[in-house]
Design a protein around this motif. Sequence first.
Motif, short mmCIF file in Angstrom:
data_model
loop_
_atom_site.label_atom_id
_atom_site.label_comp_id
_atom_site.label_asym_id
_atom_site.label_seq_id
_atom_site.Cartn_x
_atom_site.Cartn_y
_atom_site.Cartn_z
N VAL A 49 0.83 -1.21 0.00
CA VAL A 49 0.00 0.00 0.00
C VAL A 49 0.87 1.26 0.00
CG1 VAL A 49 -1.54 1.36 1.48
CG2 VAL A 49 -2.06 -1.03 1.01
N LYS A 50 1.94 1.23 0.76
CA LYS A 50 2.82 2.40 0.82
C LYS A 50 3.71 2.54 -0.40
CE LYS A 50 5.32 3.84 4.23
NZ LYS A 50 5.10 5.15 4.83
N GLY A 51 3.91 1.42 -1.11
CA GLY A 51 4.88 1.45 -2.20
C GLY A 51 6.29 1.52 -1.63
N ARG A 52 6.44 0.92 -0.44
CA ARG A 52 7.72 0.99 0.27
C ARG A 52 8.57 -0.24 -0.04
NH1 ARG A 52 8.30 3.31 6.13
NH2 ARG A 52 9.87 2.06 7.13
N PRO A 53 9.85 -0.07 -0.33
CA PRO A 53 10.70 -1.23 -0.58
C PRO A 53 10.69 -2.16 0.63
CG PRO A 53 11.89 0.81 -1.03
CD PRO A 53 10.60 1.19 -0.37
N PRO A 136 4.30 1.85 9.86
CA PRO A 136 5.06 3.00 9.38
C PRO A 136 4.10 4.18 9.29
CG PRO A 136 4.35 1.72 7.51
CD PRO A 136 3.76 1.05 8.75
N SER A 137 4.58 5.32 8.89
CA SER A 137 3.69 6.45 8.68
C SER A 137 2.72 6.12 7.55
CB SER A 137 4.49 7.71 8.36
OG SER A 137 5.43 7.45 7.33
N ALA A 138 1.48 6.63 7.67
CA ALA A 138 0.40 6.24 6.76
C ALA A 138 0.39 7.10 5.49
CB ALA A 138 -0.94 6.31 7.49
N ASN A 139 1.51 7.12 4.81
CA ASN A 139 1.60 7.87 3.56
C ASN A 139 2.30 7.01 2.52
OD1 ASN A 139 3.87 8.66 5.60
ND2 ASN A 139 4.81 8.82 3.58
N ARG A 140 2.17 7.39 1.25
CA ARG A 140 2.91 6.69 0.21
C ARG A 140 4.40 6.95 0.43
NH1 ARG A 140 -1.19 3.80 -2.36
NH2 ARG A 140 -3.02 5.14 -2.41
N VAL A 144 4.75 13.21 2.23
CA VAL A 144 4.64 13.86 3.53
C VAL A 144 3.82 13.00 4.50
CG1 VAL A 144 3.83 15.94 4.72
CG2 VAL A 144 4.76 16.10 2.39
N SER A 145 4.30 12.85 5.73
CA SER A 145 3.58 12.05 6.73
C SER A 145 2.27 12.73 7.12
CB SER A 145 4.45 11.86 7.97
OG SER A 145 5.68 11.25 7.62
N PRO A 146 1.23 11.92 7.36
CA PRO A 146 -0.08 12.47 7.73
C PRO A 146 -0.15 12.82 9.21
CG PRO A 146 -0.22 10.09 7.51
CD PRO A 146 1.21 10.45 7.24
N SER A 222 15.30 12.25 -1.51
CA SER A 222 14.01 12.87 -1.20
C SER A 222 13.12 11.97 -0.36
CB SER A 222 13.33 13.21 -2.52
OG SER A 222 11.98 13.49 -2.29
N HIS A 223 12.47 12.56 0.65
CA HIS A 223 11.58 11.86 1.57
C HIS A 223 10.78 12.96 2.24
CE1 HIS A 223 11.21 7.75 3.17
NE2 HIS A 223 10.63 8.32 4.20
N TYR A 224 9.65 12.63 2.82
CA TYR A 224 8.81 13.66 3.47
C TYR A 224 8.52 14.79 2.48
CZ TYR A 224 11.23 11.46 7.45
OH TYR A 224 11.79 10.58 8.33
MG MG Z 1 7.56 7.47 7.06
#
Ligand code: MG
Length: 324
Positions: A49-53, A136-140, A144-146, A222-224
């Motif tokens: 869902v996050k598209g996180r590695p 984890p934080s609920a963002n893609r 930016v973290s929600p 890049s992050h956040y």
């Molecule tokens: Mg995060």
Amino acid sequence: MRALAPSGDIEKAAGVLRAGGLVGLPTETVYGLGANAEDPAAVARVFQVKGRPPSHPLIVHIGGADQLGDWAADVPETARLLAERFWPGPLTLVLRRGDRVPLAATGGLDTVALRVPAHPVALDLLAEFGGGVAAPSANRFGSVSPTTADDVRTELGDAVDFVLDGGPCQVGVESTIVDATGENPTVLRPGGVTREDLEEALGRPLDVPTTSKVRVPGQHPSHYAPNARVVLVEPEKVVAEAERAQELGHRVGVFLPPALAGTPVQAHAVVPVPESTADYARVLFGYLRELDRQGCDLIVASLPAEAELGLAIANRLQRAAGPR
Ligand code: MG
Ligand code: AMP
């Protein structure tokens, strides 16, 4: 009084976790995307869902410091001291992974990141559910973290099965991550517990990766990051840089430093940076989202001093400004 989740919502969220679903949950730092930490399939969905590695480990949220030994294979004295001093709170401890934690949650690592969040709704959920919640934080990934339940719904929509609304986050930046596997803890990520507070608790200076010595970012992936490109300049150059970019045709959003409060700026949108770093941390991610909503394509900001929460804020801004 903070708005708390309606009665029945906690039971519903715990049921979703037990069934292998995903829950958006409030914490004092940012909103998390939670799954049963012991369910590898549910944890895999978090990454999807996050598209996180899958190599990026998650934080496992637990209900109390007394459960540390259930999740970590070994709890050094210093880790115990930090847990007792800062939990519930915005401190994550990296420890040796206990057998109960699947490798899916730790990105294949033999360590696990653990935290007890200081939010009544999160603590109620953890008590009702009874297990650990990997979140984890609920963002893609990379965005930016929600910091509100609405942010989570906007960001993830139907991909999250249920969102618990616990009001806006009171800290606003993620937890401080400390590697506490040995007797000499190190900070892996600055966050809601300040270096000053950690040093006071430990009674000695701490090694903290500083970020803002380099005023021009480059090496920070890049992050956040909002949709708008983020440009960091010295505080006294914020207005000139913003007006120059606006002249060039950009729709510029400005983080106006406290020393310049009230200064008129020819720009698309201006947000006032609060004087206190705690207040700034609380609004930081909301400001980035707001300037995106207002259609800015460029955000001009400066880095705060690294004292107190300024260290975590500087870290997030530098990463927001990192190469895409
Ligand atoms: Mg995060
Ligand atoms: P997020 O939940 O999006 O704030 O990300 C969780 C953070 O915790 C990431 O930066 C991870 O790299 C970090 N983390 C989680 N587990 C570990 C671990 N075992 N060792 C080091 N860092 C970790």
